[in-house]
Design an enzyme around this catalytic site. Structure first.
Site, PDB file in Angstrom:
ATOM      1  N   SER A  95      -4.031   3.435  -7.751  1.00 57.89           N
ATOM      2  CA  SER A  95      -4.454   2.712  -6.546  1.00 57.89           C
ATOM      3  C   SER A  95      -5.341   1.569  -7.001  1.00 57.89           C
ATOM      4  CB  SER A  95      -5.203   3.638  -5.575  1.00 57.89           C
ATOM      5  OG  SER A  95      -6.427   4.082  -6.145  1.00 57.89           O
ATOM      6  N   LEU A 109     -10.149   6.474  -2.608  1.00 58.10           N
ATOM      7  CA  LEU A 109      -9.986   5.207  -1.893  1.00 58.10           C
ATOM      8  C   LEU A 109      -8.976   4.290  -2.576  1.00 58.10           C
ATOM      9  CD1 LEU A 109     -13.672   4.302  -0.924  1.00 58.10           C
ATOM     10  CD2 LEU A 109     -11.929   5.459   0.463  1.00 58.10           C
ATOM     11  N   HIS A 120      -4.833   7.410 -11.412  1.00 58.38           N
ATOM     12  CA  HIS A 120      -5.358   8.723 -11.037  1.00 58.38           C
ATOM     13  C   HIS A 120      -4.797   9.835 -11.902  1.00 58.38           C
ATOM     14  CE1 HIS A 120      -7.331   7.524  -7.221  1.00 58.38           C
ATOM     15  NE2 HIS A 120      -6.382   6.595  -7.190  1.00 58.38           N
ATOM     16  N   LEU A 122      -1.443  10.994 -14.798  1.00 60.77           N
ATOM     17  CA  LEU A 122      -0.188  10.935 -15.552  1.00 60.77           C
ATOM     18  C   LEU A 122       0.171  12.383 -15.850  1.00 60.77           C
ATOM     19  CD1 LEU A 122       0.646   8.795 -18.715  1.00 60.77           C
ATOM     20  CD2 LEU A 122       1.329  11.164 -18.490  1.00 60.77           C
ATOM     21  N   TYR A 166      -4.881   8.022 -25.189  1.00 62.64           N
ATOM     22  CA  TYR A 166      -4.940   6.763 -24.449  1.00 62.64           C
ATOM     23  C   TYR A 166      -5.281   5.585 -25.349  1.00 62.64           C
ATOM     24  CZ  TYR A 166      -4.285   9.301 -20.115  1.00 62.64           C
ATOM     25  OH  TYR A 166      -3.747  10.076 -19.115  1.00 62.64           O
TER      26      TYR A 166
END
Length: 205
Positions: A95, A109, A120, A122, A166
């Site tokens: 988002s 939000l 948010h 994976l 990451y």
């Protein structure tokens, strides 16, 4: 919003050719592998994958079913699913966020005027883990974000043991995240979307 189906890296990837019997009618089969943005109808399948992946590790999910539906209704273009023969096997849901760093409010939000994409979750289905699908999906997701004119960077928070994964995907650690979930502490990580040196040639972006 651009027509996402026109983006070349979201087109189906044919891993094997469907066969038909000699002289017989051509069989209509689903693409062996394809990437596309998720819809609210995919929410239940996504939640099942996420629940199995996260509850056994942390005891909770980043997104619950109603939150997945919430984001897929508000900003489906910030999601990406990997489907094999029509079945969801891995996905990312994001988002928009409008601040430099993530805060507790970022968990629920979507800020339409923001330029940071908060990733948010994976998650990869248990039957296809350890095949490199997570890193491949993240690479395709970042390419997808480069074709969205409002996206400038991607943010995520992860536990310490996931930082090397990451980093291999090109994210840089920003330090401890302000967000906490129960007793869990997170590292916040960032990846530049605009101004990155690498862009796919003839990507259509």
């Amino acid at each position: 919003m651009p027509a996402l189906s026109a983006l070349p890296f979201l087109k189906p990837v044919q891993l094997r050719s469907p066969r038909s019997s000699p002289g017989g009618p051509r069989r209509h089969t689903l693409p062996a592998s394809e990437f596309r943005c998720l819809s609210p109808e995919d929410a239940a399948s996504a939640f099942e994958i996420e629940r199995e992946a996260f509850i056994s590790v942390s005891g909770d999910c980043p997104l619950h079913l109603d939150e997945i539906r919430h984001f897929l209704n508000l900003c489906p273009e910030l999601s990406l699913g990997w489907f094999e023969e029509g079945r969801l096997v891995a996905f990312i849901i994001g988002s928009l966020w409008d601040q430099e760093r993530l805060s507790q409010a970022a968990l629920t939000l979507h800020k339409p005027q923001g330029s940071a994409v908060h990733i948010h979750v994976l998650a990869v289905h248990r039957t296809v883990r350890q095949q490199g699908k997570g890193s491949i999906l993240m690479w395709r997701y970042l390419q997808h974000l480069r074709c969205l004119p409002f996206a400038r960077r991607a943010l995520l928070m992860c536990e310490h043991f996931l930082v090397p994964f990451y980093q291999k995907c090109g994210f840089q650690a920003l330090g401890p995240c302000q967000v906490t979930v129960g007793d869990l502490a997170f590292v916040e990580m960032q990846h530049a979307v605009r101004g990155h040196a690498f862009m796919r040639r003839n990507s259509g972006c």
